[in-house]
Design a protein around this motif. Structure first.
Motif, PDB file in Angstrom:
ATOM      1  N   CYS A 575     -37.294 -24.629  13.365  1.00  0.00           N
ATOM      2  CA  CYS A 575     -38.537 -24.119  14.071  1.00  0.00           C
ATOM      3  C   CYS A 575     -39.263 -23.161  13.518  1.00  0.00           C
ATOM      4  O   CYS A 575     -38.468 -21.966  13.411  1.00  0.00           O
ATOM      5  N   PRO A 576     -40.454 -23.170  13.289  1.00  0.00           N
ATOM      6  CA  PRO A 576     -41.190 -22.056  12.644  1.00  0.00           C
ATOM      7  C   PRO A 576     -41.548 -20.808  13.888  1.00  0.00           C
ATOM      8  O   PRO A 576     -41.830 -19.706  13.334  1.00  0.00           O
ATOM      9  N   VAL A 577     -41.059 -21.177  15.071  1.00  0.00           N
ATOM     10  CA  VAL A 577     -41.371 -20.090  15.989  1.00  0.00           C
ATOM     11  C   VAL A 577     -39.814 -19.300  16.424  1.00  0.00           C
ATOM     12  O   VAL A 577     -39.777 -18.059  16.117  1.00  0.00           O
ATOM     13  N   CYS A 578     -38.978 -20.134  16.402  1.00  0.00           N
ATOM     14  CA  CYS A 578     -37.592 -19.295  17.018  1.00  0.00           C
ATOM     15  C   CYS A 578     -36.562 -19.459  15.976  1.00  0.00           C
ATOM     16  O   CYS A 578     -35.476 -18.989  15.728  1.00  0.00           O
ATOM     17  N   GLY A 579     -36.791 -20.432  14.761  1.00  0.00           N
ATOM     18  CA  GLY A 579     -35.733 -20.564  13.513  1.00  0.00           C
ATOM     19  C   GLY A 579     -34.517 -21.435  13.983  1.00  0.00           C
ATOM     20  O   GLY A 579     -33.921 -21.474  13.287  1.00  0.00           O
ATOM     21  N   SER A 580     -34.666 -22.084  15.167  1.00  0.00           N
ATOM     22  CA  SER A 580     -33.717 -23.177  15.487  1.00  0.00           C
ATOM     23  C   SER A 580     -33.707 -24.352  14.577  1.00  0.00           C
ATOM     24  O   SER A 580     -34.744 -24.681  14.220  1.00  0.00           O
ATOM     25  N   GLY A 581     -32.807 -24.876  14.428  1.00  0.00           N
ATOM     26  CA  GLY A 581     -32.590 -26.378  13.594  1.00  0.00           C
ATOM     27  C   GLY A 581     -32.696 -27.429  14.507  1.00  0.00           C
ATOM     28  O   GLY A 581     -32.717 -28.346  13.982  1.00  0.00           O
ATOM     29  N   LYS A 582     -32.921 -27.129  15.913  1.00  0.00           N
ATOM     30  CA  LYS A 582     -32.744 -28.225  16.798  1.00  0.00           C
ATOM     31  C   LYS A 582     -33.966 -28.684  17.028  1.00  0.00           C
ATOM     32  O   LYS A 582     -34.699 -28.615  18.145  1.00  0.00           O
ATOM     33  N   ILE A 583     -34.617 -29.527  15.985  1.00  0.00           N
ATOM     34  CA  ILE A 583     -35.971 -30.179  16.088  1.00  0.00           C
ATOM     35  C   ILE A 583     -35.892 -31.625  16.267  1.00  0.00           C
ATOM     36  O   ILE A 583     -34.912 -32.244  15.411  1.00  0.00           O
ATOM     37  N   ARG A 584     -36.428 -32.307  17.155  1.00  0.00           N
ATOM     38  CA  ARG A 584     -36.160 -33.663  17.470  1.00  0.00           C
ATOM     39  C   ARG A 584     -37.551 -34.256  17.301  1.00  0.00           C
ATOM     40  O   ARG A 584     -38.343 -33.849  17.413  1.00  0.00           O
ATOM     41  N   THR A 585     -37.438 -35.458  17.135  1.00  0.00           N
ATOM     42  CA  THR A 585     -38.737 -36.504  17.249  1.00  0.00           C
ATOM     43  C   THR A 585     -38.948 -37.076  18.575  1.00  0.00           C
ATOM     44  O   THR A 585     -37.825 -37.111  19.140  1.00  0.00           O
ATOM     45  N   ILE A 586     -40.143 -36.969  19.078  1.00  0.00           N
ATOM     46  CA  ILE A 586     -40.552 -37.438  20.357  1.00  0.00           C
ATOM     47  C   ILE A 586     -41.334 -38.642  20.273  1.00  0.00           C
ATOM     48  O   ILE A 586     -42.269 -38.770  19.545  1.00  0.00           O
ATOM     49  N   GLY A 587     -41.200 -39.504  21.127  1.00  0.00           N
ATOM     50  CA  GLY A 587     -41.880 -40.835  21.213  1.00  0.00           C
ATOM     51  C   GLY A 587     -41.643 -41.740  19.948  1.00  0.00           C
ATOM     52  O   GLY A 587     -40.637 -41.418  19.006  1.00  0.00           O
ATOM     53  N   PHE A 588     -42.338 -42.799  19.710  1.00  0.00           N
ATOM     54  CA  PHE A 588     -42.066 -43.799  18.608  1.00  0.00           C
ATOM     55  C   PHE A 588     -43.576 -44.260  18.238  1.00  0.00           C
ATOM     56  O   PHE A 588     -44.360 -44.600  18.911  1.00  0.00           O
ATOM     57  N   GLY A 589     -43.479 -44.601  16.824  1.00  0.00           N
ATOM     58  CA  GLY A 589     -44.751 -45.286  16.249  1.00  0.00           C
ATOM     59  C   GLY A 589     -44.065 -46.598  15.728  1.00  0.00           C
ATOM     60  O   GLY A 589     -42.878 -46.672  15.519  1.00  0.00           O
ATOM     61  N   THR A 590     -44.904 -47.242  14.855  1.00  0.00           N
ATOM     62  CA  THR A 590     -44.443 -48.527  14.139  1.00  0.00           C
ATOM     63  C   THR A 590     -43.564 -48.395  12.990  1.00  0.00           C
ATOM     64  O   THR A 590     -42.504 -48.987  12.838  1.00  0.00           O
ATOM     65  N   GLU A 591     -43.523 -46.998  12.329  1.00  0.00           N
ATOM     66  CA  GLU A 591     -42.530 -46.884  11.351  1.00  0.00           C
ATOM     67  C   GLU A 591     -41.349 -46.465  12.014  1.00  0.00           C
ATOM     68  O   GLU A 591     -40.322 -46.680  11.215  1.00  0.00           O
TER      69      GLU A 591
END
Length: 830
Positions: A575-591
């Motif tokens: 995370c560019p703000v807090c440095g956490s590695g807990k980044i997840r994707t939200i929602g879904f597209g065709t890919e």
């Protein structure tokens, strides 16, 4: 223009349309040697500004010089026979007036870039320069380079000198009169040329060619080439066919020696020549396909012709899979047999790809195809083909309305409800359906609109009697409308039955479909892998720095991308703000759906069709062909898979995110949702077996979804038209959207309020809504404010209202405070 009409002693002027956003034509002087040949609609090269050379189109020829400036001479005349017809010039002017833009903007979009002239500054030695003692060392070096190359472009000079800033050097050489700068103009369009080979005269007789073969016994490679040539042009046909030759590429398909071929040409035994050929090849079948209409189709076709006796415009309301294309073909054939032209518009290249194959089998080389995936040269070839009379019938997307057709008998606008017919950026922001109607009416043609889910405006015109109305409620052959099932996502989540973003019901049905060796379409009207990334610790969201939107995550390219300005950046590892590695994707597209399907059904052949997978020229065709031929089991796609595509083996359609489509903040949202859901559903069960459609939703009781399930267009229309009338929206009013843009939010807002207040003085509060922040309030580092104008059709002079609006926008730009704001006007915004 001919000598008997114009005296060469008289000075003539031409008003020309320049491909720039200026509100009028400019006047240029016609050189005497062009007077006899120049015509309205011809292209000319003119100088605009100090150094710019552009292609313009002659709009008027007269003898009155301009009052406020000295007319420059036309530099070059490109056409003795006009490439722009008078019907087109009228259309350019109508579009500019109606859509509140400049005629030059229309011309710039209408004329293929291959028919425009490019200009490039070049430099050469001044032949009169005779003072080398004035030159410095670096200048002498450059002069020596110029002597070798005769002339150089600006970019070439940078490469040879090895410095980015060569302006001081060039400026010094010009001041010393050592070099001359000039504009090299060249037409972009180049015809396609095929290299051919044939036997030289003297070897065309049977005896001569046999003697030739004997003489080459000691040169077996050369002898092989002659024997290979005779395979294509047999000895007994030499006298008749040798002059036509054969393609050099065909001759070289075998193990032919290049050096041996060159030797035969040098010896004068073979000769190489060039011919201009079509870029579209000759793939016409020997026996054209004959179309036979069913009783229901024949009745609809007869009904359309009967309506055309009284009405110029007819709406064909035919359910999905009813065989509207066959009816179009029947009508096209009748019009062509009568000697008139036909224009057939389609909303998407994907749809064009499939229908063109069918139409080619019927009409062969009488038909031209025109769309944006074509190269400049291919588009020019179609344009010239119409001018030359080779193409009487053209099928294409919205830009095809600008083609030089001047003998139209029929204009067909298929899937007339589609928003793809509307041009958004740049100007002109025209609607091809409405322009197509005006084009047809101007030329006395009949106009046929077709759709399973007509636009509210078109159906209203039909119900009130301005358009004719023909209904086709029966699917073609034995096909039946699919069963449509609403899947309750709330219940599925509560029961913990979800598999990623798939309900267990849809998952099981896909599995069953694969076992039955039948095809599935999965629809999600959002591309990319995920709409955004989110930090689970501090709630950071990936956002574009230039636009007020989240960055979409694309897995395949491993990047975050803005779908508004095109900005791209790497995916952060933390995370560019807090440095956490807990980044997840939200929602879904065709890919993401494609990725999930490949994991859940690893043996299935899964393919994706969206903007990201169809960027190359033949991508649409390849994906569709593979699916048609059974090479794909599951096709995941955006709205481009909803538009009239016809696949035999599709028995299941799964639809995601129906709720988001319905609840979008726009007065047309429910209309678009109904159309989209009905059209996508129509891809299922188009042959003998009945199809199944599954719509995943959080609210199965929504009225709109219930009408989709029962295919109740009339019920939906009756509800929607009452609401439109109550709130004074189209078809009861014209909508003009005005967007004010500026890098500074305060400036944009002040300008928007200034303009809104001026409009309110005359139009009143009921007609002027806003200003409000745009739905996406910042795009490409500019803040956006919207004003919406509603003009009643029956109570107001729309033309006068537009004139007033244009006047106030000009007034805005004349104020010191607001002169640098951008104002975008979108007439009939969708």
């Amino acid at each position: 223009m001919t000598e008997d009409i114009f005296s060469v002693e008289t000075t003539y002027f031409a008003d020309v349309i320049l491909p720039v956003p200026i509100p009028r034509m400019f006047t240029y002087r016609v050189p005497r040697h062009f007077v006899a040949d120049i015509k309205i609609g011809a292209r000319v090269i003119v100088q605009f500004g100090r150094n710019r050379v552009v292609t313009a189109v002659v709009g008027k020829i007269h003898t009155k010089p301009p009052e406020k400036y000295q007319a420059k001479y036309i530099l070059e005349l490109l056409d003795t026979d006009p490439l722009i017809t008078e019907a087109q010039l009228w259309l350019f002017e109508w579009i500019a007036e109606y859509y509140m833009c400049c005629i030059g903007e229309v011309m710039n979009v209408a004329v293929p870039s291959g028919l425009k002239v490019s200009s490039q500054s070049r430099m050469q030695l001044n032949p009169d320069f005779d003072h080398p003692e004035l030159l410095e060392e670096k200048e002498i070096e450059f002069i020596e380079i110029l002597k070798v190359h005769n002339s150089l472009t600006y970019d070439d000079a940078i490469k040879f000198i090895g410095e980015k800033n060569i302006n001081p050097l060039i400026k010094s050489l010009i001041s010393k009169h050592a070099i001359i700068m000039y504009e090299e103009v060249k037409e972009k369009y180049k015809p396609k040329v095929a290299k051919k080979i044939r036997l030289k005269r003297g070897y065309e007789g049977s005896e001569e060619v046999l003697n030739l073969i004997d003489s080459l016994t000691k040169s077996p490679k050369q002898q092989t080439i002659i024997l290979e040539y005779l395979r294509y042009v047999p000895i007994n046909e030499l006298a008749e066919k040798n002059n036509l030759g054969i393609d050099k590429s065909a001759l070289k398909q075998g193990e032919i020696s290049d050096s041996a071929l060159s030797t035969l040409i040098e010896k004068g035994i073979l000769e190489q020549f060039e011919v201009i050929v079509s870029r579209f090849g000759d793939d016409t079948p020997e026996e054209p396909l004959k179309i036979t209409l069913t009783d229901a189709q024949q009745a609809a076709s007869d009904d359309i012709i009967q309506n055309f006796a009284e009405k110029d415009i007819v709406l064909l309301h035919g359910i999905t899979g009813s065989g509207k294309t066959e009816i179009y073909i029947d009508l096209i054939q009748k019009v062509l047999d009568g000697g008139s032209q036909v224009l057939y518009l389609l909303p998407e290249i994907a749809l064009t790809t499939q229908i063109v194959v069918r139409l080619k089998r019927v009409f062969g080389d009488k038909m031209g195809v025109y769309h944006s995936k074509f190269s400049d040269n291919e588009r020019v070839e179609v344009w010239r083909g119409i001018v030359d009379g080779r193409y009487q019938f053209v099928v294409g997307v919205r830009s095809a309305i600008f083609l030089p057709m001047d003998n139209l008998g029929l204009v067909i606008i298929d899937e007339e409800h589609e928003t793809s017919y509307k041009q958004f950026d740049p100007a002109p922001r025209y609607h091809a359906r409405d322009v197509g109607i005006m084009l047809g009416l101007k030329q006395g043609a009949k106009i046929l609109l077709g759709s399973a889910t007509p636009s509210i405006e078109s159906y209203y015109q039909a119900k009130t009697g301005r358009y004719g109305l023909v209904t086709l409620n029966q699917r073609f052959g034995e096909a039946q409308l699919p069963d449509i099932q609403l899947v309750d996502l709330k219940a599925e989540r509560k029961a913990k039955n979800m598999k990623n973003d798939f309900s267990s019901i849809l998952f099981n049905q896909i599995h069953q479909n694969l076992q039955n060796k039948e095809q599935t379409i999965i629809f999600q009207n959002r591309r990319g892998y995920s709409p955004y990334l989110n930090c689970q610790e501090c709630s950071w969201v990936s956002e574009c720095q230039q636009c007020a939107v989240s960055l979409t995550f694309h897995l395949q390219s491993k990047e975050l991308r803005c779908h508004y300005c095109g900005h791209k950046e790497e995916v952060p590892k933390v995370c560019p703000v807090c440095g956490s590695g807990k980044i997840r994707t939200i929602g879904f597209g065709t890919e993401k759906l494609e990725d999930d399907l490949k994991i859940m059904f690893p043996t299935a052949r899964t393919q994706r069709m969206d903007l990201d997978t169809t960027r190359t020229k033949n991508a649409y065709q390849n994906i569709i062909s593979e699916f048609e031929q059974g090479g794909t089991d599951i096709l995941v796609g955006t709205q481009m898979i909803s538009k009239g595509l016809d696949f035999d083996q599709v028995s299941l359609v799964g639809i995601f995110d129906a709720d988001r489509m319905i609840h979008f903040p726009d007065f047309r949202a429910s209309e678009r949702a109904f159309q989209m859901l009905t059209q996508v559903s129509g891809r299922a069960g188009r042959r003998a077996k009945k199809g199944l459609v599954m719509i995943q939703t959080n609210n199965t009781q929504q009225s709109l979804l219930q009408k989709v399930v029962t295919n109740d267009y009339i019920g939906y229309y009756n509800d929607e038209i009452l609401e439109r009338e109550g709130y004074m929206y189209p078809p009861f009013a014209r909508i003009i959207s005005i967007t004010i843009k500026h890098e500074e939010e305060e400036k944009a807002e002040k300008a928007a309020h200034w303009l809104a207040n001026k409009l309110l003085e005359k139009l009143g509060k009921a007609r002027v809504l806003g200003p409000e922040k745009a739905l996406i309030e910042r795009i490409r580092n500019k803040f956006l404010f919207d004003i919406l104008i509603k003009l009643e059709k029956d109570k107001l002079n729309i033309k006068a209202a537009k004139s007033f609006l244009r006047e106030k926008i000009d007034e805005l730009h004349q104020t010191k405070e607001h002169k640098d704001v951008d104002v975008v006007v979108d007439v009939d915004a969708v």
